[in-house]
Motif scaffolding. Structure first.
Motif, PDB file in Angstrom:
ATOM      1  N   ALA A 274       5.941  -4.190  -3.390  1.00  0.00           N
ATOM      2  CA  ALA A 274       5.461  -4.987  -2.266  1.00  0.00           C
ATOM      3  C   ALA A 274       5.494  -4.088  -1.040  1.00  0.00           C
ATOM      4  CB  ALA A 274       6.341  -6.227  -2.056  1.00  0.00           C
ATOM      5  N   TRP A 275       4.746  -4.445  -0.019  1.00  0.00           N
ATOM      6  CA  TRP A 275       4.779  -3.646   1.204  1.00  0.00           C
ATOM      7  C   TRP A 275       4.445  -4.535   2.398  1.00  0.00           C
ATOM      8  CZ3 TRP A 275       1.266  -3.399  -2.639  1.00  0.00           C
ATOM      9  CH2 TRP A 275      -0.077  -3.628  -2.338  1.00  0.00           C
ATOM     10  N   VAL A 276       4.995  -4.181   3.546  1.00  0.00           N
ATOM     11  CA  VAL A 276       4.765  -4.929   4.778  1.00  0.00           C
ATOM     12  C   VAL A 276       3.423  -4.479   5.337  1.00  0.00           C
ATOM     13  CG1 VAL A 276       5.612  -5.459   7.086  1.00  0.00           C
ATOM     14  CG2 VAL A 276       7.239  -5.124   5.209  1.00  0.00           C
TER      15      VAL A 276
ATOM     16  N   VAL B  20      16.108  -6.576  -3.858  1.00  0.00           N
ATOM     17  CA  VAL B  20      15.040  -5.904  -3.123  1.00  0.00           C
ATOM     18  C   VAL B  20      15.573  -4.615  -2.527  1.00  0.00           C
ATOM     19  CG1 VAL B  20      15.502  -7.330  -1.073  1.00  0.00           C
ATOM     20  CG2 VAL B  20      13.323  -6.140  -1.282  1.00  0.00           C
ATOM     21  N   ALA B  21      14.822  -3.538  -2.735  1.00  0.00           N
ATOM     22  CA  ALA B  21      15.174  -2.227  -2.191  1.00  0.00           C
ATOM     23  C   ALA B  21      14.013  -1.716  -1.355  1.00  0.00           C
ATOM     24  CB  ALA B  21      15.486  -1.248  -3.322  1.00  0.00           C
ATOM     25  N   VAL B  22      14.292  -0.825  -0.419  1.00  0.00           N
ATOM     26  CA  VAL B  22      13.262  -0.245   0.436  1.00  0.00           C
ATOM     27  C   VAL B  22      13.142   1.248   0.125  1.00  0.00           C
ATOM     28  CG1 VAL B  22      14.915   0.127   2.344  1.00  0.00           C
ATOM     29  CG2 VAL B  22      12.449   0.048   2.814  1.00  0.00           C
ATOM     30  N   LYS B  23      11.926   1.733   0.055  1.00  0.00           N
ATOM     31  CA  LYS B  23      11.676   3.130  -0.302  1.00  0.00           C
ATOM     32  C   LYS B  23      11.850   4.040   0.910  1.00  0.00           C
ATOM     33  CE  LYS B  23       7.984   6.162  -1.906  1.00  0.00           C
ATOM     34  NZ  LYS B  23       7.779   6.781  -0.577  1.00  0.00           N
ATOM     35  N   ASN B  24      12.485   5.166   0.676  1.00  0.00           N
ATOM     36  CA  ASN B  24      12.610   6.214   1.686  1.00  0.00           C
ATOM     37  C   ASN B  24      11.233   6.852   1.875  1.00  0.00           C
ATOM     38  OD1 ASN B  24      13.127   8.530   3.179  1.00  0.00           O
ATOM     39  ND2 ASN B  24      14.959   9.081   2.025  1.00  0.00           N
ATOM     40  N   PRO B  25      10.633   6.755   3.080  1.00  0.00           N
ATOM     41  CA  PRO B  25       9.288   7.306   3.272  1.00  0.00           C
ATOM     42  C   PRO B  25       9.222   8.824   3.141  1.00  0.00           C
ATOM     43  CG  PRO B  25      10.224   6.594   5.367  1.00  0.00           C
ATOM     44  CD  PRO B  25      11.154   6.107   4.296  1.00  0.00           C
ATOM     45  N   GLU B  26      10.371   9.506   3.142  1.00  0.00           N
ATOM     46  CA  GLU B  26      10.372  10.962   2.994  1.00  0.00           C
ATOM     47  C   GLU B  26      10.283  11.389   1.531  1.00  0.00           C
ATOM     48  OE1 GLU B  26      13.750  12.477   5.096  1.00  0.00           O
ATOM     49  OE2 GLU B  26      12.878  12.007   7.073  1.00  0.00           O
TER      50      GLU B  26
ATOM     51  N   GLU C 252      -0.111   8.477   5.039  1.00  0.00           N
ATOM     52  CA  GLU C 252      -0.488   8.063   6.392  1.00  0.00           C
ATOM     53  C   GLU C 252      -0.249   6.565   6.623  1.00  0.00           C
ATOM     54  OE1 GLU C 252      -3.791   7.136   3.715  1.00  0.00           O
ATOM     55  OE2 GLU C 252      -2.489   8.889   3.987  1.00  0.00           O
ATOM     56  N   GLN C 253       0.042   5.814   5.562  1.00  0.00           N
ATOM     57  CA  GLN C 253       0.238   4.369   5.684  1.00  0.00           C
ATOM     58  C   GLN C 253       1.704   3.958   5.716  1.00  0.00           C
ATOM     59  OE1 GLN C 253      -2.186   3.762   2.019  1.00  0.00           O
ATOM     60  NE2 GLN C 253      -3.249   2.208   3.222  1.00  0.00           N
ATOM     61  N   THR C 254       2.603   4.849   5.336  1.00  0.00           N
ATOM     62  CA  THR C 254       3.998   4.466   5.178  1.00  0.00           C
ATOM     63  C   THR C 254       4.705   4.310   6.521  1.00  0.00           C
ATOM     64  OG1 THR C 254       4.636   6.787   4.929  1.00  0.00           O
ATOM     65  CG2 THR C 254       4.188   5.550   2.928  1.00  0.00           C
ATOM     66  N   ALA C 255       5.801   3.573   6.491  1.00  0.00           N
ATOM     67  CA  ALA C 255       6.553   3.269   7.706  1.00  0.00           C
ATOM     68  C   ALA C 255       7.236   4.522   8.263  1.00  0.00           C
ATOM     69  CB  ALA C 255       7.598   2.205   7.409  1.00  0.00           C
ATOM     70  N   PHE C 256       7.419   4.496   9.572  1.00  0.00           N
ATOM     71  CA  PHE C 256       8.238   5.503  10.243  1.00  0.00           C
ATOM     72  C   PHE C 256       9.438   4.781  10.834  1.00  0.00           C
ATOM     73  CE2 PHE C 256       9.627   7.622  14.115  1.00  0.00           C
ATOM     74  CZ  PHE C 256       9.894   8.893  13.634  1.00  0.00           C
ATOM     75  N   TYR C 257      10.649   5.221  10.440  1.00  0.00           N
ATOM     76  CA  TYR C 257      11.863   4.565  10.907  1.00  0.00           C
ATOM     77  C   TYR C 257      12.559   5.402  11.976  1.00  0.00           C
ATOM     78  CZ  TYR C 257      11.235   1.826   6.652  1.00  0.00           C
ATOM     79  OH  TYR C 257      10.720   1.027   5.664  1.00  0.00           O
ATOM     80  N   PRO C 258      13.206   4.752  12.933  1.00  0.00           N
ATOM     81  CA  PRO C 258      14.022   5.495  13.904  1.00  0.00           C
ATOM     82  C   PRO C 258      15.077   6.317  13.173  1.00  0.00           C
ATOM     83  CG  PRO C 258      13.808   3.198  14.543  1.00  0.00           C
ATOM     84  CD  PRO C 258      13.249   3.296  13.169  1.00  0.00           C
ATOM     85  N   ARG C 259      15.544   7.352  13.811  1.00  0.00           N
ATOM     86  CA  ARG C 259      16.467   8.298  13.167  1.00  0.00           C
ATOM     87  C   ARG C 259      17.687   7.604  12.573  1.00  0.00           C
ATOM     88  NH1 ARG C 259      19.180  13.684  15.998  1.00  0.00           N
ATOM     89  NH2 ARG C 259      20.454  14.302  14.176  1.00  0.00           N
ATOM     90  N   ALA C 260      18.304   6.692  13.341  1.00  0.00           N
ATOM     91  CA  ALA C 260      19.523   6.028  12.857  1.00  0.00           C
ATOM     92  C   ALA C 260      19.254   5.234  11.587  1.00  0.00           C
ATOM     93  CB  ALA C 260      20.093   5.115  13.943  1.00  0.00           C
TER      94      ALA C 260
ATOM     95  N   ASP D 295       5.485  -1.922   9.987  1.00  0.00           N
ATOM     96  CA  ASP D 295       4.306  -1.857   9.132  1.00  0.00           C
ATOM     97  C   ASP D 295       4.468  -0.706   8.148  1.00  0.00           C
ATOM     98  OD1 ASP D 295       3.294  -3.838  10.727  1.00  0.00           O
ATOM     99  OD2 ASP D 295       1.671  -2.660  11.590  1.00  0.00           O
ATOM    100  N   GLY D 296       4.105  -0.943   6.891  1.00  0.00           N
ATOM    101  CA  GLY D 296       4.151   0.114   5.896  1.00  0.00           C
ATOM    102  C   GLY D 296       5.477   0.256   5.184  1.00  0.00           C
TER     103      GLY D 296
END
Length: 248
Positions: A67-69, A147-153, A166-174, A195-196
């Motif tokens: 699934a994805w946001v 439910v788990a969330v994927k590391n975009p890296e 180019e569609q995946t989420a970018f998370y703040p550093r923390a 998003d993503g």
């Protein structure tokens, strides 16, 4: 007992395939979606569910599903626009009709930390009882999913799974550092606000209260209503799937 991270309303939707204004079953479904609206915040999240159904629950095997946001909005009208039908023109087939999304379930959800993992659990307010639509989409009266969330890296485990870079989420550093360089992490509400965000749902149980010790009763919150919550026009979004569980 699990720790509640977030509680709110959820609404299931499906969109029929192009030119299928009168779908007869899940084979006519183009997109399956869930809207999450957490309590106490003006935020609405539109989540696309892969395979066009919720995963099978534990008693039938621990099925997994992506699934994805797809969209995070501060105004429910922005989500309503994503659920509208529309017409478009193609070079070879002329004008085509993309039907509007149909509401398929209203209820209450919780996001809860349980040991070293997170659960998304819900209970339906309607339809009661679920019908053919809900059976086709894997929507149970009550359910819980790990439910788990994927590391975009990290890349997706398969070329045909997940979103493009180019569609995946970018998370703040923390928030990114909480992955500790692992492929998957425990979901927190902040992940779902991007998003993503890519999610993995694993079917767990049809008894979330027994598993998590968390009471779910959508009637106590005044019966969640997708039409009221998102400002949907009943003339544009057939109500039969929501009230009788029949395809429309």
């Amino acid at each position: 007992m699990a720790e509640v991270l977030e509680r709110g309303e959820l609404h299931f939707f499906y969109r029929p395939r192009v030119e299928r204004n009168a779908p007869r079953g899940d084979a006519d479904v183009q997109r399956f979606m869930v809207v999450l609206a957490p309590d106490g915040r003006r935020i609405w999240r539109l989540v696309f569910v892969g395979a066009k159904r919720m995963p099978e629950l534990a008693r039938r095997g621990r099925e997994r599903n992506w699934a994805w946001v797809a969209k995070v909005a501060g105004d429910p009208g922005d989500i309503e626009m994503e659920l509208r039908g529309y017409r478009y023109r193609t070079k070879t087939r002329g004008e085509r009709d993309q039907p509007s999304a149909r509401p398929a379930g209203d209820g209450e959800y919780v996001l809860a930390r349980h040991g070293d993992h997170t659960h998304l659990a819900y209970a339906l307010a309607r339809p009661d009882p679920p019908g053919d639509v809900q059976r086709g989409l894997g929507i149970a009266t009550q359910a819980s999913y790990v439910v788990a969330v994927k590391n975009p890296e990290w890349p997706s485990p398969r070329p045909d799974a997940g979103l493009g870079e180019e569609q995946t989420a970018f998370y703040p550093r923390a928030l990114q550092e909480k992955f500790r360089n692992r492929r998957w992490g425990e979901v927190e509400p902040a992940h779902l606000d991007r998003d993503g965000a890519e999610l993995l749902l694993v079917g767990a149980t049809e008894d979330p209260e027994g598993e998590l010790g968390i009471h779910l009763d959508p009637a106590e919150r005044g019966a969640p209503d997708a039409f009221r919550a998102l400002g949907l026009d009943r003339r544009d979004h057939p109500v039969a799937p929501l009230f009788t569980g029949e395809w429309a």
